[in-house]
Design an enzyme around this catalytic site. Structure first.
Site, PDB file in Angstrom:
ATOM      1  N   ARG A 101      15.307  12.996   2.808  1.00  0.00           N
ATOM      2  CA  ARG A 101      15.507  11.616   2.320  1.00  0.00           C
ATOM      3  C   ARG A 101      15.676  11.732   0.808  1.00  0.00           C
ATOM      4  NH1 ARG A 101      12.615   5.915   3.650  1.00  0.00           N
ATOM      5  NH2 ARG A 101      13.852   6.311   5.498  1.00  0.00           N
ATOM      6  N   HIS A 128      22.410   5.995   6.628  1.00  0.00           N
ATOM      7  CA  HIS A 128      21.104   6.155   7.293  1.00  0.00           C
ATOM      8  C   HIS A 128      21.379   6.378   8.789  1.00  0.00           C
ATOM      9  CE1 HIS A 128      16.923   6.007   7.898  1.00  0.00           C
ATOM     10  NE2 HIS A 128      16.641   4.756   7.627  1.00  0.00           N
ATOM     11  N   GLN A 131      18.694   5.783  11.634  1.00  0.00           N
ATOM     12  CA  GLN A 131      18.428   4.368  11.881  1.00  0.00           C
ATOM     13  C   GLN A 131      19.455   3.804  12.867  1.00  0.00           C
ATOM     14  OE1 GLN A 131      15.882   2.260  10.436  1.00  0.00           O
ATOM     15  NE2 GLN A 131      16.602   1.035  12.140  1.00  0.00           N
ATOM     16  N   ASP A 221      18.990  -6.505   6.313  1.00  0.00           N
ATOM     17  CA  ASP A 221      18.206  -5.493   5.596  1.00  0.00           C
ATOM     18  C   ASP A 221      17.895  -6.084   4.220  1.00  0.00           C
ATOM     19  OD1 ASP A 221      17.049  -3.119   4.667  1.00  0.00           O
ATOM     20  OD2 ASP A 221      18.951  -2.067   4.383  1.00  0.00           O
ATOM     21  N   CYS A 261      16.052  -3.136  10.001  1.00  0.00           N
ATOM     22  CA  CYS A 261      15.578  -1.740   9.990  1.00  0.00           C
ATOM     23  C   CYS A 261      14.135  -1.637   9.512  1.00  0.00           C
ATOM     24  CB  CYS A 261      16.492  -0.886   9.126  1.00  0.00           C
ATOM     25  SG  CYS A 261      16.642  -1.503   7.436  1.00  0.00           S
ATOM     26  N   ARG A 289      12.978   4.426  16.755  1.00  0.00           N
ATOM     27  CA  ARG A 289      13.278   5.509  15.806  1.00  0.00           C
ATOM     28  C   ARG A 289      12.770   6.837  16.364  1.00  0.00           C
ATOM     29  NH1 ARG A 289      14.109   4.609  10.486  1.00  0.00           N
ATOM     30  NH2 ARG A 289      14.619   6.834  10.569  1.00  0.00           N
TER      31      ARG A 289
END
Ligand code: CP
Ligand code: NVA
Length: 314
Positions: A101, A128, A131, A221, A261, A289
């Site tokens: 990340r 991402h 996700q 988001d 998310c 996830r």
């Protein structure tokens, strides 16, 4: 070597294989079964930004598969104590995969280019992918299928939106982004999607009411992503008309599902009333996830098991 820097690293067939593996493992877990698909394998998590979902779901997912994980923070000195080549070649001897990340997407591509160890993107400023895997599993579960469904993303054309636009193209879903004009998707990214998937259906509009009018799923988001904190005040103003609230939901079909998310800034991009409503799948989505990433890890690190078990069953 198989990396997942973005969903462009997968074909649609690969993606379907990962999703099938994830669903297979989720069904097994619900029956109390935890097949040791990655027994004694080790992954490292190399994170430059905070995380709850990504970190914990990779760690628990790996444990359920019989493997283990190491969380590596800033103290390992990536990019500071030694050259990227030395760092990567050494790490690659200890672990079977690295989940990264990073602030800048280029940091992830840099570590992958040595081909010392499979690298999985756990969120960058560009995309991402993990996700998006969980998101389509969630849509599949709540709406019964994904092909032909319309996903409307209300808010910033950010990393999460970019991966969603791509996964929608891969799975024949319509994708609409409703946002102020200056916050659209990265246009190079959109061009690349159309180059690879000419039948993609991606629309960008500032007309949020129209965008949700025939949506099967409405996604939002945060307006200010990690690393953009200095723009927070200006973004709050720019996105003021793009809140997912009861009024907006009243313009959407009653079957439309709500996704986020997480983490959410309740009261900004989404209201309590909507995120806690019975149209919202956000908690199940977060749980997915782990299932998505178990499928991904098994598919990358033990393809023989996937071929013998998942492929054989479907
Ligand atoms: N959605 C997501 O990636 O959450 P975290 O930032 O908590 O990992
Ligand atoms: N767009 C958000 C997603 C967090 C999971 C960010 O990058 O901060």
């Amino acid at each position: 070597m198989q990396h997942l820097l973005s969903l462009f690293d997968l074909s649609t067939k690969d993606l379907e294989g990962i999703l099938a593996t994830a669903t297979f493992l989720k069904t097994r877990l619900n029956r109390g079964e935890r097949p040791p698909v990655l027994e004694r394998r080790v992954i490292a998590l190399l994170f430059e930004k905070p995380s709850l979902r990504t970190r914990v779901s990779f760690e628990t997912g790996m444990a359920q598969l019989g493997g283990t994980s190491l969380f590596l923070g800033e103290d390992v000195g990536w990019g500071k104590r030694e050259s990227p080549a030395d760092f990567t070649h050494v790490l690659g001897q200890f672990v079977d995969a690295v989940v990264c990340r990073t602030k800048k997407h280029e940091r992830v591509t840099q570590i992958a280019k040595f081909d010392a160890v499979p690298v999985i993107n756990g969120l960058t400023d560009l995309c991402h992918p993990c996700q998006a895997l969980a998101d389509v599993i969630t849509i599949q579960e709540s709406l019964g299928s994904v092909a032909g469904k319309h996903l409307t993303f209300v808010g910033d054309g950010n990393n999460v939106a970019g991966s969603l636009a791509l996964i929608c193209a891969m799975l024949k879903m319509r994708f609409t982004l409703a946002c102020p004009n200056e916050y659209r998707l990265n246009q190079d990214w959109v061009a690349k999607i159309y180059q690879q998937y000419p039948q993609a259906m991606i629309e960008e509009t500032s007309d949020v009411k129209k965008a949700v009018g025939d949506a099967d799923a409405i996604y939002t988001d945060v307006w200010t992503s990690m690393g953009q904190e200095t723009e927070s005040a200006i973004r709050k103003q720019a996105f003021a008309d793009y809140q997912v609230n009861a009024n907006l939901m009243s313009m959407a079909p009653s079957h439309a599902r709500v996704l986020h998310c997480l983490p959410a800034v309740r009261g900004e991009e989404i209201t309590d009333e909507v995120i806690d409503s019975n149209q919202s799948d956000v908690i199940v989505q977060a749980g997915n996830r782990m299932h998505a990433q178990k499928g991904l890890l098994a598919w990358i690190l033990n393809r023989d098991w996937v071929t013998d078990n998942v492929a054989a069953e479907s």
